[in-house]
Design an enzyme around this catalytic site. Structure first.
Site, PDB file in Angstrom:
ATOM      1  CG  ASP A  11      -1.678   1.245   1.463  1.00  0.00           C
ATOM      2  OD1 ASP A  11      -1.641   2.119   0.571  1.00  0.00           O
ATOM      3  OD2 ASP A  11      -2.343   1.368   2.516  1.00  0.00           O
ATOM      4  CE  LYS A  73      -1.420   7.074  -3.490  1.00  0.00           C
ATOM      5  NZ  LYS A  73      -1.926   6.125  -2.498  1.00  0.00           N
ATOM      6  CD  GLU A 150      -4.888   3.731  -2.395  1.00  0.00           C
ATOM      7  OE1 GLU A 150      -5.744   4.516  -1.956  1.00  0.00           O
ATOM      8  OE2 GLU A 150      -3.739   4.094  -2.712  1.00  0.00           O
ATOM      9  CG  ASP A 173      -9.378   4.706   1.010  1.00  0.00           C
ATOM     10  OD1 ASP A 173      -8.876   5.420   1.896  1.00  0.00           O
ATOM     11  OD2 ASP A 173      -8.697   3.955   0.299  1.00  0.00           O
TER      12      ASP A 173
END
Ligand code: AMP
Length: 581
Positions: A11, A73, A150, A173
């Site tokens: 992850d 990211k 994800e 999420d």
């Protein structure tokens, strides 16, 4: 006997990253060199020009934010660069350093080289961002066997832990920097994403930032200006606010110490006490934004909110009570959070890694995915008597289940036109200029004749987000193929090799030295936060530890490190949370 290489599940998060593996019959997290499951996605170059990754870098960041990069990211797939020490780094390079560190941790934990991985990305990531992630893996020496969304990973983790019941459920999420919502079906043992939506600039960090801005405002200071003029003050205050945010997830109020412009926290300095209700009011607009994506995902799946039978919470930021309450009232049901929201994606990635390795114990679990964006080509529209280029013709619609192959027929627009330039785009806008170009190629050999000669455009999109376009001239059957390559835009294989070499040149601290370095940085930070009467004691402990290090005496290092750690833990717990004493 040859042993199969282990495929790890990673992850690669905005704030934290985790690595896990499929072990016998369940996914298992792999701790890093410090024994933590979460490795902060932070990279830094210390004053001696050495590279730090993870917790040591996060420590360095408090006192030297200018030497560290985090939340990179968010820049994946763009040309963004940042200067750290003497060197410039892009998001791919920084991500690869985090991956390299996770790889090393997995190797020392498992006692064998790790060369294959499944890496997760937000469902909302576009083509370039997915390719950038694959490149980061390659730079770290990993073959990326699968890029997994994800929320899909999270659903897989829950899917195998739960009874085999068919249902429609939603994965909510909210991580450090990104928000993803996915609607999924579980039907006869198969998991399928019906739709996904989200925002790549919405996460827990924004809640912390809102708190920092409010605290500064209470001191008549403006965030943007202070960030520029006194970066240490902001980075220290951000840490204070991060801790307060976590306290507010538990308690009704929290106290924040306000640092000076130099980032120091003087004894008896100013503080601000924040009530949870205030924090909730200040961050209400951030929470409200999640509803836009929820509505869009429901609309795409052609569902109403009462059709959702279950809601799964993923991402550290879903620990905030306001988030839970909002989700509960929106769906009129208690969300599920039985698995740790920080770990669930990595666990799912490890299950998927097991699946990729064709572990038989998982063979019954089928996973399908969706194309996160519409993919198509540029066409012309006839407007009155004019022929206007620049319009987008979708070939694969957003949220189509993948792998998928679709054909659309186009035709030439001029008499005796013998070639056509096929331009590929990704996005939802009607005009191509507002979408993302993915590449282009030429089809020639079209027989001369009137306008309207037909060409079939076939798009094939696979689970790694790799797109293959094929154009076939209907009259001749001649076709041309174009693959949107896995490599970053404009980099030749030689340039990639050079990039790998450059990354290998970076000097890293030996791993045990890295732990010591982190302890020193942590001690330096805490020293500045301590009341004066405690500083002397810490000074003595630090001195002892530094002396032991310089003598390179392992047993003295061990004894001194233990005393120093014990002292630091009284003030600042191992997970970075302050403990009052
Ligand atoms: P992730 O990317 O899933 O690791 O999520 C990280 C985000 O979760 C960060 O913004 C953290 O501040 C936030 N977070 C983690 N724990 C808590 C907590 N107890 N309360 C509020 N936010 C949290």
């Amino acid at each position: 006997m040859t042993t199969e290489p282990i495929i790890v599940g990673i992850d690669l998060g905005t704030t934290n990253s985790l690595v896990a593996r499929w072990s016998v019959d369940a996914p298992a997290l792999i701790p890093n060199v410090f024994g933590d499951m979460l490795t902060p996605s932070v990279v830094g170059i210390d004053l001696e020009g050495r590279l730090l990754v993870g917790r040591p870098a996060r420590e360095l960041q408090v006192l030297h934010p200018e030497r560290c990069a985090s939340a990179f990211k968010r820049h994946m797939g763009t040309d963004w660069k940042t200067q750290l020490g003497e060197r410039e780094f892009g998001a791919v390079e920084l991500s690869s350093l985090v991956l390299r560190s996770l790889k090393a941790d997995a190797e020392s934990h498992l006692g064998q080289p790790i060369t294959h991985a499944v890496i997760t990305v937000p469902a909302y990531f576009n083509e370039h961002q997915r390719q950038a992630t694959i490149r980061a893996g390659e730079l770290a020496g990993l073959t990326v066997r699968r890029i997994l969304n994800e929320p899909t990973a999270a659903a897989i983790a829950y899917g195998i832990h739960e009874a085999n019941q068919d249902s429609v459920f939603l994965v909510f999420d909210l991580g450090g920097g990104t928000f993803d919502v996915s609607i999924m079906d579980r039907f006869e043992g198969a998991l399928e994403i019906r739709s996904s939506s989200g925002e790549i600039f919405l996460g827990g960090e924004d809640f912390t930032r809102a708190l920092v801005a409010r605290v500064l405002q209470s001191q008549n200071l403006i965030y943007e200006r202070v960030e520029h003029e006194a970066p240490r003050m902001v980075s220290r205050l951000r840490r204070e606010c991060e801790m307060a945010k976590r306290v507010l997830a538990r308690d009704e109020q929290a106290t924040i110490r306000i640092p000076g412009k130099d980032g120091e926290l003087p004894e008896g300095g100013p503080t601000a006490t924040i009530r949870r209700t205030e924090f909730d009011t200040w961050t209400e607009s951030l929470l409200a934004r999640t509803e836009i994506s929820l509505r869009r995902a429901l609309g795409d799946a052609k569902l109403r909110r009462q059709d959702i039978q279950d809601v799964i919470l993923v991402g550290g930021a879903t620990r905030m009570p306001a988030v839970r309450a909002r989700v509960e009232s929106w769906f009129n049901r208690m969300p599920r959070c039985s698995l740790n929201p920080d770990e669930v994606v990595a666990l799912g990635a490890a299950v998927q890694a097991g699946l990729v390795a064709r572990d038989r114990s998982l063979s019954e679990l089928v996973v399908t995915d969706v194309a996160p964006f519409t993919l198509g080509v540029e066409t012309c529209h006839v407007i009155g008597r004019d022929l206007r280029p620049g319009y987008f013709m979708p070939v694969i619609n957003r949220n189509t289940t993948i792998p998928v192959s679709r054909v659309e027929r186009v035709s030439t627009v001029a008499p005796n036109q013998t070639s056509v330039r096929v331009k590929l785009y990704q996005g939802e806008a009607r005009r191509v200029q507002d979408n993302i170009p993915l590449g282009e190629f030429e089809v020639d050999g079209i027989p001369r004749g009137p306008a309207g000669q037909e060409i079939d455009i076939r798009f094939t999109y696979d689970q790694n987000g790799v797109l293959e376009a094929e154009a076939t001239v209907v009259a001749t059957g001649k076709s041309v193929r174009h693959v949107v390559t896995r490599h970053a835009k404009g980099l030749s294989p030689a340039q990639i090799e050079e990039a790998v070499r450059r990354m290998q040149d970076l000097k890293t601290h030996p791993r045990e030295e890295q732990a010591n370095r982190m302890l020193l940085l942590r001690a330096e930070r805490i020293y500045q936060e301590l009341p004066l009467e405690q500083r002397d004691l810490l000074d003595q402990l630090l001195h002892g530890f530094e002396e032991a290090l310089s003598m390179q005496d392992p047993s003295a290092i061990e004894t001194n490190r233990e005393s120093l750690e014990r002292f630091l833990n009284r003030f600042d717990g191992p997970d970075g949370e302050r403990q009052d004493f």
